[in-house]
Scaffold this active site. Structure first.
Site, PDB file in Angstrom:
ATOM      1  CE  LYS A  85     -22.123  18.163  34.816  1.00  0.00           C
ATOM      2  NZ  LYS A  85     -21.858  17.659  36.265  1.00  0.00           N
ATOM      3  CE1 TYR A  92     -20.956  21.434  33.826  1.00  0.00           C
ATOM      4  CE2 TYR A  92     -22.657  22.140  32.228  1.00  0.00           C
ATOM      5  CZ  TYR A  92     -22.303  21.584  33.543  1.00  0.00           C
ATOM      6  OH  TYR A  92     -23.493  21.358  34.452  1.00  0.00           O
ATOM      7  CB  SER A 144     -26.785  19.571  32.820  1.00  0.00           C
ATOM      8  OG  SER A 144     -27.293  20.266  32.052  1.00  0.00           O
TER       9      SER A 144
END
Ligand code: NAD
Ligand code: UD1
Length: 340
Positions: free
Chosen positions: A155, A151, A124
């Protein structure tokens, strides 16, 4: 060549399965349906007229994964399976680290056991943290300190972990795909985003206001240093994004090692641009009100997609109007998502 798609029942995974099948790839799909429904698998088969093995399996289940690899000759994995709700990750971080990071470790270990060392990973733009300049290029520093939620940190941790895997064993080929803001739906209206509960992201919120499920869109701030004061993002049609994965698989086959690629359009649109485009294209009024900024938001975020063009031969083709038109078609035809 057979490709295992983890998280293939989800939003981006399902669209990618369609593009892979249309390009003639053999696929095997795995999902635990934590955030998706079996109907999406059925729809992929309907849309393409093709069948493929599906496993209801968790990437944390080592034996389950072994069975998938034992029963299929997997050459490459596209790894979408992961939890992605930013707010939830702040509340239950360990679940996010366990599912996303540990899940990827188990997956890679089982891949290596079966001699499969090719992986495309769903990363992302969040890995850039608090960006210092725009557009974002892959040579910009990644910044764990600038990432505002667990979150996003999973990544970046997974990206770094996969780079270490490559450093330890150069037989691996790894594409780290940094998505900007995927929106839109398949133009057939059969596949799209089906969020649980009240959506956190802008486009699903707009379409639920449009269909009357939600009364009004709250726009988080109109005092950003942008052309109309609302936040600017690089929205990318999910079908373009899906096609980017097909290109990444082709690149993996060239055995180039590990690299990261931005998948975006390179153009930023504001919240009001998106609302206005949705209203115009679909001839529907969106009620909105301006409220305060959302914690953790940045003003502007858009990609430099030049590397994906040059190295992968991929460029986004669809524009903001296509994204709005296809989202609305999906929403209208499936007012309750995949619940038939
Ligand atoms: P999604 O939730 O629709 O799809 C993810 C799928 O993975 C779901 O079907 C879910 O059931 C499955 N899954 C989750 N944990 C699993 C596990 N342990 N074992 C097996 N299956 C599991 O999300 P999406 O929007 O399609 O995103 C796909 C990937 O892309 C995710 O990794 C996400 O973090 C990443 N990503 C998404 C966005 C976005 O805006 N949608 C942006 C950047 C990155
Ligand atoms: C968010 C996540 C990001 C994740 C991405 C895709 C945060 C802080 N960031 O990014 O980590 O990768 O989703 O899943 O949650 N907006 C409104 N009203 C709304 C919803 C959004 O005005 O009801 C605005 C936001 O302030 C932002 C823009 O719309 O300016 C886009 O928001 P969103 O769709 O949530 O995406 P991101 O914030 O870019």
């Amino acid at each position: 060549m057979s490709i295992l798609v983890t998280g293939g029942a989800g939003y981006i995974g399902s669209h990618t399965c369609v593009e892979l099948l249309n390009e003639g790839y053999q696929i095997v799909v795995l999902d635990n349906f934590y955030n998706s429904k079996p109907q999406s698998i059925k729809r992929i088969k309907e849309l393409t007229g093709k069948d493929f093995p599906f496993y209801e399996c968790d990437i944390l289940d080592r034996e389950g994964l072994r069975k998938v690899f034992k029963e299929n000759n997997i050459d490459c994995v596209i790894h979408f399976a992961g939890l992605k709700a930013v707010g939830e990750s702040v509340k239950i971080p360990l679940k996010y680290y366990y599912n996303n990071v540990t899940g990827t470790i188990v997956l890679c270990e089982v891949m290596a056991e079966y001699g499969c060392k090719n992986i495309v990973f769903s990363s992302s733009a969040t890995v850039y943290g608090m960006p210092k300049k725009m557009p974002m290029t892959e040579t910009d520093p990644v910044d764990i300190a600038g990432i505002t939620n667990p979150y996003g940190r999973t990544k970046l941790m997974i990206e770094e972990m996969l780079r270490d895997v490559y450093r330890s064993d150069n037989e691996w080929n790894i594409a780290l795909l940094r998505y900007f803001n995927p929106i839109g739906a398949h133009e057939s209206g059969k596949l799209g985003e089906d969020p649980n509960g009240i959506p956190n992201n802008l486009m699903p919120y707009i379409s639920q206001v449009a269909i009357g499920k939600l009364p009004v869109l709250s726009i988080y701030g109109d005092d950003y240093p942008t052309h109309d004061g609302t936040g600017v993002r690089d929205y990318i049609h999910v079908v373009d994004l899906a096609k980017g994965h097909v290109k990444a698989v082709e690149w993996i086959n060239l055995k180039k090692g590990v690299d990261a690629f931005n998948l975006g359009t390179g153009t930023g649109y504001s919240v009001l641009d998106l609302v206005n485009s949705f209203s115009k294209v679909n001839d529907i009024k969106i009620n909105y009100k301006i409220v305060g900024r959302r914690a953790g938001d940045i003003a502007v975020c858009y990609s430099d997609p030049a590397k994906a063009k040059e190295v992968l031969g991929w460029t986004a083709q669809l524009g903001i109007d296509d994204m709005c038109r296809d989202t609305w078609r999906w929403q209208k035809l499936n007012p309750n998502g995949f619940d038939e």
